[in-house]
Design a protein around this motif. Structure first.
Motif, mmCIF file in Angstrom:
data_model
loop_
_atom_site.group_PDB
_atom_site.id
_atom_site.type_symbol
_atom_site.label_atom_id
_atom_site.label_comp_id
_atom_site.label_asym_id
_atom_site.label_seq_id
_atom_site.Cartn_x
_atom_site.Cartn_y
_atom_site.Cartn_z
ATOM 1 N N GLN A 2 0.849 -1.193 0.000
ATOM 2 C CA GLN A 2 0.000 0.000 0.000
ATOM 3 C C GLN A 2 0.888 1.248 0.000
ATOM 4 O O GLN A 2 1.049 1.916 1.007
ATOM 5 C CB GLN A 2 -0.932 -0.012 1.217
ATOM 6 N N TYR A 3 1.483 1.536 -1.137
ATOM 7 C CA TYR A 3 2.357 2.697 -1.238
ATOM 8 C C TYR A 3 1.552 3.944 -1.605
ATOM 9 O O TYR A 3 0.577 3.875 -2.360
ATOM 10 C CB TYR A 3 3.412 2.477 -2.318
ATOM 11 N N ALA A 4 2.017 5.087 -1.105
ATOM 12 C CA ALA A 4 1.432 6.364 -1.501
ATOM 13 C C ALA A 4 1.760 6.652 -2.963
ATOM 14 O O ALA A 4 2.712 6.093 -3.517
ATOM 15 C CB ALA A 4 1.976 7.475 -0.603
ATOM 16 N N PRO A 5 0.963 7.533 -3.619
ATOM 17 C CA PRO A 5 1.183 7.815 -5.044
ATOM 18 C C PRO A 5 2.611 8.224 -5.379
ATOM 19 O O PRO A 5 3.165 7.780 -6.387
ATOM 20 C CB PRO A 5 0.188 8.944 -5.330
ATOM 21 N N GLY A 6 3.231 9.049 -4.555
ATOM 22 C CA GLY A 6 4.589 9.489 -4.850
ATOM 23 C C GLY A 6 5.580 8.349 -4.821
ATOM 24 O O GLY A 6 6.530 8.309 -5.615
ATOM 25 N N VAL A 7 5.375 7.387 -3.924
ATOM 26 C CA VAL A 7 6.267 6.231 -3.835
ATOM 27 C C VAL A 7 6.040 5.301 -5.020
ATOM 28 O O VAL A 7 6.983 4.703 -5.546
ATOM 29 C CB VAL A 7 6.050 5.490 -2.501
ATOM 30 N N GLN A 8 4.792 5.180 -5.476
ATOM 31 C CA GLN A 8 4.510 4.370 -6.657
ATOM 32 C C GLN A 8 5.237 4.914 -7.883
ATOM 33 O O GLN A 8 5.801 4.151 -8.683
ATOM 34 C CB GLN A 8 3.003 4.336 -6.912
ATOM 35 N N VAL A 9 5.232 6.228 -8.036
ATOM 36 C CA VAL A 9 5.950 6.856 -9.146
ATOM 37 C C VAL A 9 7.444 6.579 -9.033
ATOM 38 O O VAL A 9 8.114 6.226 -10.012
ATOM 39 C CB VAL A 9 5.679 8.377 -9.163
ATOM 40 N N LEU A 10 7.966 6.728 -7.826
ATOM 41 C CA LEU A 10 9.392 6.499 -7.591
ATOM 42 C C LEU A 10 9.782 5.062 -7.941
ATOM 43 O O LEU A 10 10.782 4.824 -8.636
ATOM 44 C CB LEU A 10 9.714 6.791 -6.130
ATOM 45 N N LEU A 11 9.000 4.095 -7.496
ATOM 46 C CA LEU A 11 9.290 2.701 -7.795
ATOM 47 C C LEU A 11 9.215 2.430 -9.293
ATOM 48 O O LEU A 11 9.998 1.648 -9.828
ATOM 49 C CB LEU A 11 8.316 1.786 -7.046
ATOM 50 N N GLY A 12 8.264 3.075 -9.971
ATOM 51 C CA GLY A 12 8.164 2.908 -11.425
ATOM 52 C C GLY A 12 9.433 3.349 -12.127
ATOM 53 O O GLY A 12 9.938 2.654 -13.022
ATOM 54 N N GLU A 13 9.972 4.493 -11.726
ATOM 55 C CA GLU A 13 11.203 4.981 -12.352
ATOM 56 C C GLU A 13 12.391 4.067 -12.033
ATOM 57 O O GLU A 13 13.224 3.798 -12.903
ATOM 58 C CB GLU A 13 11.493 6.416 -11.901
ATOM 59 N N PHE A 14 12.469 3.592 -10.804
ATOM 60 C CA PHE A 14 13.557 2.683 -10.442
ATOM 61 C C PHE A 14 13.466 1.383 -11.227
ATOM 62 O O PHE A 14 14.496 0.838 -11.656
ATOM 63 C CB PHE A 14 13.550 2.405 -8.942
ATOM 64 N N LEU A 15 12.265 0.872 -11.432
ATOM 65 C CA LEU A 15 12.110 -0.351 -12.213
ATOM 66 C C LEU A 15 12.522 -0.138 -13.662
ATOM 67 O O LEU A 15 13.249 -0.952 -14.241
ATOM 68 C CB LEU A 15 10.654 -0.830 -12.145
ATOM 69 N N ALA A 16 12.052 0.955 -14.269
ATOM 70 C CA ALA A 16 12.424 1.241 -15.657
ATOM 71 C C ALA A 16 13.936 1.400 -15.785
ATOM 72 O O ALA A 16 14.551 0.887 -16.728
ATOM 73 C CB ALA A 16 11.707 2.498 -16.148
#
Length: 301
Positions: free
Chosen positions: A47-61
């Motif tokens: 259950q990540y906050a929206p900002g953390v979801q964005v951060l994880l997306g960039e790290f994955l890419a």
């Protein structure tokens, strides 16, 4: 098989795919990565906050793009530690483009700004080959973005020119990598620098929606339509956790025998959950016999 990067706007998006491309008249290669279902799979257990979801997306890419620079079988780990709202974020990708990621201690994170989430942070890139020695490089997080920090990492390491463009909206993530290759087509140093500057200037015009919404063929045509580009077959990206009962049992060896015995007395078993996928592993006393034998008295009282 090679593709010509001149396609129409109806070309479908490259969801959960990585695409390699080469410039025909310059010693420059590139890679694109698009993640959607993979990002959803990573976020599903948390259950990540929206900002953390964005951060994880960039790290994955970024982890996918970085893994394509490896010329051997192994795993690349991209990790940031900080004094900000996210103490640790990590994404890893192996040579088969299998990924997983975690943000640790981010339950209370509310920011959407990179510098607030990862203030006073350091970025570490760890390369763990199946055969050979492990290597790690560390640089400060700079420039207010992961892409800027990666650019600085490669500049500091004095490797071939490398640039990153990363975007995420928390539901999708995408990235573009450019990397100069050793001189083959062009050997004049000044001309090589001019070509690199030219391609990077064009790439820097990419818009967020182009990275996230356009297929590689269409995006590359928009950016480099005057520069012949060869686009290679796509490679699939998938989420998979590398945890296992055996690995989890090995991790318990870092816990003292007394502590294991206390847990068994209180709970009757030892339970461990994987941070990445929430898989639960339960160990009874008989499962832990070998660990308990390390103590002077392996018998529970």
């Amino acid at each position: 098989m090679l593709y010509n990067a001149r396609m129409t706007d109806i070309t479908p998006i490259d969801n959960d795919l990585s695409r390699r491309f080469l410039f025909e008249q310059a010693d420059i290669r590139g890679e694109t990565a698009h993640l959607e279902q993979v990002l959803s799979d990573v976020l599903e257990s948390h259950q990540y906050a929206p900002g953390v979801q964005v951060l994880l997306g960039e790290f994955l890419a970024a982890s996918v793009l970085l893994s394509t620079t490896l010329k051997f079988e192994g795993t690349l780990v991209l990790q940031a530690r900080s004094e900000g709202q996210v103490p640790l974020v990590m994404a890893e990708c192996n040579s088969e483009l299998t990924v997983r990621a975690i943000a640790r201690g981010a339950q209370e994170a509310t920011a959407s700004d990179f510098d607030q989430l990862l203030s006073e942070g350091q970025l570490a890139i760890t390369i763990d080959p199946v055969k050979g020695q492990r290597y790690q490089g560390i640089v400060p997080l700079v420039g207010g973005s992961l892409a800027s920090s990666l650019d600085a990492y490669f500049e500091q390491s004095e490797q071939l020119h490398t640039r990153f463009w990363l975007r995420s909206d928390g539901q999708r993530a995408a990235g573009l990598l450019l990397q100069q290759l050793p001189a083959q087509l062009v050997t004049d140093a000044c001309e090589r620098e001019e070509q690199w500057a030219h391609i990077c200037t064009l790439a820097a015009t990419v818009q967020d929606e182009e990275l996230l919404e356009l297929a590689a063929e269409r995006m590359l045509y928009r950016l480099f339509h005057e520069d012949p580009v060869r686009l290679f077959q796509p490679r699939g990206i998938r989420f998979s956790c590398t945890c296992s009962r055996e690995r989890t049992l090995n991790a318990l060896s870092s816990i003292s025998v007394d502590e294991i015995e206390d847990i068994l007395r209180e709970q009757g078993s030892v339970t461990m959950d994987c941070e990445f996928c929430n898989q639960r592993y339960v160990f009874q006393k008989e499962d832990l016999a070998a660990l308990l034998e390390r103590g002077e008295d392996p018998t529970l009282h």
